[in-house]
Design a protein around this motif. Structure first.
Motif, mmCIF file in Angstrom:
data_model
loop_
_atom_site.group_PDB
_atom_site.id
_atom_site.type_symbol
_atom_site.label_atom_id
_atom_site.label_comp_id
_atom_site.label_asym_id
_atom_site.label_seq_id
_atom_site.Cartn_x
_atom_site.Cartn_y
_atom_site.Cartn_z
ATOM 1 N N PRO A 208 1.494 56.141 -4.158
ATOM 2 C CA PRO A 208 1.408 57.389 -3.004
ATOM 3 C C PRO A 208 0.784 57.274 -2.452
ATOM 4 N N ARG A 209 1.066 58.748 -1.361
ATOM 5 C CA ARG A 209 0.193 58.605 -0.318
ATOM 6 C C ARG A 209 -1.382 59.353 -0.715
ATOM 7 N N LEU A 210 -2.266 58.823 -0.035
ATOM 8 C CA LEU A 210 -4.151 59.094 -0.236
ATOM 9 C C LEU A 210 -4.747 57.592 -1.301
ATOM 10 N N THR A 211 -3.718 57.543 -2.111
ATOM 11 C CA THR A 211 -3.578 56.306 -3.315
ATOM 12 C C THR A 211 -5.632 55.453 -2.527
ATOM 13 N N GLU A 212 -6.025 54.873 -2.714
ATOM 14 C CA GLU A 212 -7.104 54.765 -2.554
ATOM 15 C C GLU A 212 -7.068 52.661 -2.781
ATOM 16 N N VAL A 213 -6.896 51.593 -2.336
ATOM 17 C CA VAL A 213 -6.485 50.583 -2.245
ATOM 18 C C VAL A 213 -7.995 49.522 -2.156
ATOM 19 N N TYR A 214 -8.025 48.729 -3.376
ATOM 20 C CA TYR A 214 -9.603 47.785 -2.823
ATOM 21 C C TYR A 214 -8.765 46.194 -2.797
ATOM 22 N N LEU A 215 -9.318 45.905 -2.600
ATOM 23 C CA LEU A 215 -9.076 44.437 -1.573
ATOM 24 C C LEU A 215 -10.364 43.277 -1.563
ATOM 25 N N ARG A 216 -9.554 42.353 -2.239
ATOM 26 C CA ARG A 216 -11.224 40.884 -2.391
ATOM 27 C C ARG A 216 -10.386 40.579 -1.779
ATOM 28 N N VAL A 217 -10.918 39.315 -0.643
ATOM 29 C CA VAL A 217 -10.247 38.000 -0.423
ATOM 30 C C VAL A 217 -11.091 36.665 -0.501
ATOM 31 N N LYS A 218 -10.569 35.715 -1.082
ATOM 32 C CA LYS A 218 -11.350 34.724 -0.519
ATOM 33 C C LYS A 218 -10.603 33.647 0.312
ATOM 34 N N VAL A 219 -12.066 33.005 1.035
ATOM 35 C CA VAL A 219 -11.784 32.563 2.399
ATOM 36 C C VAL A 219 -12.569 31.319 2.764
ATOM 37 N N LYS A 220 -11.372 29.913 2.455
ATOM 38 C CA LYS A 220 -11.867 29.079 3.178
ATOM 39 C C LYS A 220 -11.836 28.750 4.170
ATOM 40 N N ASN A 221 -13.033 27.611 4.755
ATOM 41 C CA ASN A 221 -13.354 28.067 6.579
ATOM 42 C C ASN A 221 -14.011 26.127 6.363
ATOM 43 N N THR A 222 -13.063 25.147 7.030
ATOM 44 C CA THR A 222 -12.923 23.868 7.397
ATOM 45 C C THR A 222 -13.524 23.506 8.869
ATOM 46 N N THR A 223 -13.414 24.000 9.580
ATOM 47 C CA THR A 223 -13.706 24.679 10.892
ATOM 48 C C THR A 223 -14.853 23.357 11.243
ATOM 49 N N SER A 224 -14.599 22.552 12.306
ATOM 50 C CA SER A 224 -15.701 21.242 12.798
ATOM 51 C C SER A 224 -17.617 22.308 13.194
ATOM 52 N N ASN A 225 -17.280 23.312 13.437
ATOM 53 C CA ASN A 225 -17.711 23.995 13.976
ATOM 54 C C ASN A 225 -18.576 25.753 13.687
ATOM 55 N N PRO A 226 -18.904 25.873 12.524
ATOM 56 C CA PRO A 226 -18.243 27.242 12.285
ATOM 57 C C PRO A 226 -19.337 28.005 12.777
ATOM 58 N N VAL A 227 -19.081 29.524 12.910
ATOM 59 C CA VAL A 227 -19.931 30.542 13.284
ATOM 60 C C VAL A 227 -20.201 31.408 12.221
ATOM 61 N N MET A 228 -21.417 31.371 12.572
ATOM 62 C CA MET A 228 -22.449 32.518 11.543
ATOM 63 C C MET A 228 -22.414 33.886 11.976
ATOM 64 N N TYR A 229 -21.513 35.490 11.642
ATOM 65 C CA TYR A 229 -21.858 36.327 11.734
ATOM 66 C C TYR A 229 -20.961 37.334 10.896
ATOM 67 N N PRO A 230 -21.567 38.614 10.807
ATOM 68 C CA PRO A 230 -23.446 38.826 11.621
ATOM 69 C C PRO A 230 -24.422 38.322 10.803
ATOM 70 N N GLU A 231 -25.314 37.699 11.605
ATOM 71 C CA GLU A 231 -25.976 36.806 11.219
ATOM 72 C C GLU A 231 -26.811 36.626 10.151
ATOM 73 N N ASP A 232 -27.114 38.657 9.403
ATOM 74 C CA ASP A 232 -27.643 38.288 8.620
ATOM 75 C C ASP A 232 -26.728 37.957 7.304
ATOM 76 N N THR A 233 -25.922 36.979 7.409
ATOM 77 C CA THR A 233 -25.071 36.950 6.158
ATOM 78 C C THR A 233 -24.587 34.859 6.446
ATOM 79 N N GLU A 234 -23.757 34.701 5.209
ATOM 80 C CA GLU A 234 -23.124 33.644 5.638
ATOM 81 C C GLU A 234 -21.574 33.777 6.113
#
Length: 321
Positions: A208-234
């Motif tokens: 219904p209109r104005l419904t609040e939806v919470y979303l949680r996403v899990k991500v796997k990263n296998t890049t050779s040179n990952p860049v962390m940002y924001p800097e105070d996080t992983e």
């Protein structure tokens, strides 16, 4: 992997039709039904719609209200703009008895990723624009049923259900491993494979209109040179939701919501959370979970940090109440 299944399916069909062409004619030729199914799916604006082509760099800031300017900040925005033509193929398998069928819809497009970075230090604003080439593929599975035998195959087949859409860049590196959806007053939904989550007119995501939806996403990263940002996080990816997408409406209905980093799970996957308020008009729309590697958008070098992205997409229905 479903990606491998699509490739093997295409090879098998090529081999099958090659044998058919070299042998005697088949009195039970099903080519008319196969072509009819392809036409039905090609005519459906929703089946092949992906919603991650922002069409113009003017939509780069189409995120709703901007955050207040602090003394120092970095703000990065990006859009994908596809080139035409788009490569699309539909492979159809008729089940025994020819009353049901499975279609594999594959789309690949190339284009440009446009990135805009704004860096504010004290009272100075610095703008940095750069482009990167992109190749993005999309897969979806559709089940169909033959409901009549009118002699006009296009009128005889109807769509029974569709999977979510799985999208990925040509360069691997990021993968969505789980999506949790929790709309208020509804049960939670957890999806681990978009090509195995099928929806129809009954179980389609409906809010219904104005419904609040919470979303949680899990991500796997296998890049050779990952860049962390924001800097105070992983966080090594940027995650957002494209919503209000509709092939029938103007781009003004389009919006984006950005996710925040929430830590790691026991397997080391990054967790991102976001909240979305459904405000579209009644009808069918589309939403896309969009994950893009931080290096893709934060570093200029395309050789060291090419376009790396993963997307999951689904239609959803908006009701008055």
């Amino acid at each position: 992997m479903k990606k491998l299944m699509f490739i093997l399916m295409a090879i098998g069909l090529v081999a099958f039709y090659g044998c058919q062409n070299n042998g005697p004619s088949n009195p039970n030729d099903d080519s008319a039904d196969i072509e009819a199914i392809k036409t039905v799916l090609s005519d459906s604006a929703d089946i092949g719609f992906d919603g991650i082509d922002e069409e113009s760099e003017s939509n780069i800031d189409n995120d709703g209200p901007s955050a207040p300017l602090s003394k120092d900040f970095v703000r990065t925005r990006f859009v994908r703009i596809r080139h035409q033509p788009v490569e699309r193929s539909i492979q159809v398998t008729l089940d025994p008895g020819d009353s049901t069928a499975t279609a594999y819809v594959y789309t690949k497009f190339k284009g440009i990723l446009k990135v805009k970075r704004v860096v504010k230090t004290d009272s100075t604003l610095n703008f940095d624009w750069y482009d990167k080439p992109i190749t993005h593929s999309l897969e979806r599975i559709v089940h169909l049923k033959k409901i009549a035998d009118t002699g006009e195959p296009r009128r005889d087949w109807k769509i029974v259900d569709i999977s979510m859409q799985n999208g990925y860049s040509e360069q691997p590196g990021v993968e969505i491993v789980e999506l949790l959806i929790k709309a208020e007053n509804q049960d939670s939904v957890i999806i681990t494979d978009p090509l195995e989550y099928f929806q129809n007119g009954v179980n389609l995501f409906t809010y219904p209109r104005l419904t609040e939806v919470y979303l949680r996403v899990k991500v796997k990263n296998t890049t050779s040179n990952p860049v962390m940002y924001p800097e105070d996080t992983e966080a090594t990816e940027t995650v957002l939701l494209h919503y209000g997408l509709n092939p029938r409406f103007a781009r003004a209905h389009f919006g984006r919501a950005w996710f925040t980093y929430a830590g790691k799970d026991d397997e080391g996957n990054n967790i991102y959370e976001g909240t979305w308020i459904v405000q579209q008009v009644r009808g069918l729309h589309h939403a896309v979970i969009d994950v893009i590697d931080n290096g893709t958008i934060l570093e200029k070098s395309n050789d060291d940090y090419p376009y790396v992205s993963a997307t999951w997409a689904s239609p959803y229905r908006v009701t008055r109440f």
